[in-house]
Design a protein around this motif. Structure first.
Motif, PDB file in Angstrom:
ATOM      1  N   SER A  71       0.856  -1.185   0.000  1.00 31.56           N
ATOM      2  CA  SER A  71       0.000   0.000   0.000  1.00 31.56           C
ATOM      3  C   SER A  71       0.891   1.234   0.000  1.00 31.56           C
ATOM      4  O   SER A  71       2.113   1.128  -0.010  1.00 31.56           O
ATOM      5  CB  SER A  71      -0.930  -0.010   1.219  1.00 31.56           C
ATOM      6  N   GLU A  73       1.302   3.248   2.456  1.00 35.22           N
ATOM      7  CA  GLU A  73       1.969   3.380   3.753  1.00 35.22           C
ATOM      8  C   GLU A  73       3.159   2.445   3.883  1.00 35.22           C
ATOM      9  O   GLU A  73       4.028   2.660   4.708  1.00 35.22           O
ATOM     10  CB  GLU A  73       0.989   3.097   4.893  1.00 35.22           C
ATOM     11  N   THR A  76       2.008  -4.390   4.458  1.00 33.27           N
ATOM     12  CA  THR A  76       1.263  -4.898   5.597  1.00 33.27           C
ATOM     13  C   THR A  76       1.292  -6.416   5.563  1.00 33.27           C
ATOM     14  O   THR A  76       1.015  -7.021   4.527  1.00 33.27           O
ATOM     15  CB  THR A  76      -0.195  -4.406   5.574  1.00 33.27           C
ATOM     16  N   HIS A 114      -2.183  -7.742  12.255  1.00 32.93           N
ATOM     17  CA  HIS A 114      -1.360  -7.316  11.124  1.00 32.93           C
ATOM     18  C   HIS A 114      -0.184  -6.465  11.602  1.00 32.93           C
ATOM     19  O   HIS A 114      -0.200  -5.909  12.694  1.00 32.93           O
ATOM     20  CB  HIS A 114      -2.196  -6.558  10.089  1.00 32.93           C
ATOM     21  N   LEU A 116       2.626  -3.509  10.016  1.00 34.12           N
ATOM     22  CA  LEU A 116       2.935  -2.592   8.932  1.00 34.12           C
ATOM     23  C   LEU A 116       4.430  -2.298   8.922  1.00 34.12           C
ATOM     24  O   LEU A 116       4.985  -1.883   9.937  1.00 34.12           O
ATOM     25  CB  LEU A 116       2.140  -1.289   9.080  1.00 34.12           C
ATOM     26  N   PRO A 118       6.816   0.295   7.461  1.00 36.38           N
ATOM     27  CA  PRO A 118       6.607   1.620   6.870  1.00 36.38           C
ATOM     28  C   PRO A 118       7.362   1.820   5.556  1.00 36.38           C
ATOM     29  O   PRO A 118       8.424   1.243   5.325  1.00 36.38           O
ATOM     30  CB  PRO A 118       7.112   2.590   7.935  1.00 36.38           C
TER      31      PRO A 118
END
Length: 148
Positions: A71, A73, A76, A114, A116, A118
């Motif tokens: 994504s 961001e 994930t 989940h 993330l 970065p």
């Protein structure tokens, strides 16, 4: 002075050998050329490969398949929802084949199902992601290659 065929061939061989020697010396002393092995402890990792096979197999048998999603961001990683995220421990390794200085290892501790990674810690290109994780005494392994 006239150069005959024999002299011309010898001069060509000497020029070719000089070029090859120049190229070899320049490449072996250049700091930009990275001549390292893929990993520092390659042979130790090769001996532990059967454990990785067993961990991958147990992940498939117990339905512990992870899912990656890219994504804006970052990346994930979704863990199976049937597992309690607070009991999941392990290590996430991001390996960059083109530059060992970009490799990342960080411990895995979850509060949700989940994780993330970065976007600011990832550079565009190919990444090998390895996730070694444990849940209630079972070892699992997830490997995937992706282009970010």
């Amino acid at each position: 002075m006239k150069i005959n065929w024999g002299t011309g061939i010898v001069i060509a061989f000497i020029a070719f050998i000089a070029f090859i020697l120049y190229f070899v010396i320049r490449m072996s002393t250049d700091d930009q050329a990275n001549h390292d092995l893929v990993t520092q402890e390659y042979y130790k990792r090769e001996l532990a490969y059967q454990k990785e096979i067993d961990a991958s197999k147990s992940a498939m048998e117990l339905g512990a398949k992870l899912k990656l999603e890219k994504s804006e961001e970052g990346i994930t990683i979704f863990f199976p929802e049937k597992f309690d995220p607070k009991k999941i421990t392990g290590i996430v390794s991001l390996y960059r084949p083109s530059n060992k200085h970009l490799d990342l290892d960080f411990p895995l501790s979850l509060s949700k199902t989940h994780l993330l990674i970065p976007d600011n810690s990832l550079v565009d290109g190919r990444w090998d992601i390895t996730i070694k994780w444990q849940y209630e005494g079972n070892n699992f392994l997830f490997k995937e290659r992706l282009t970010y």
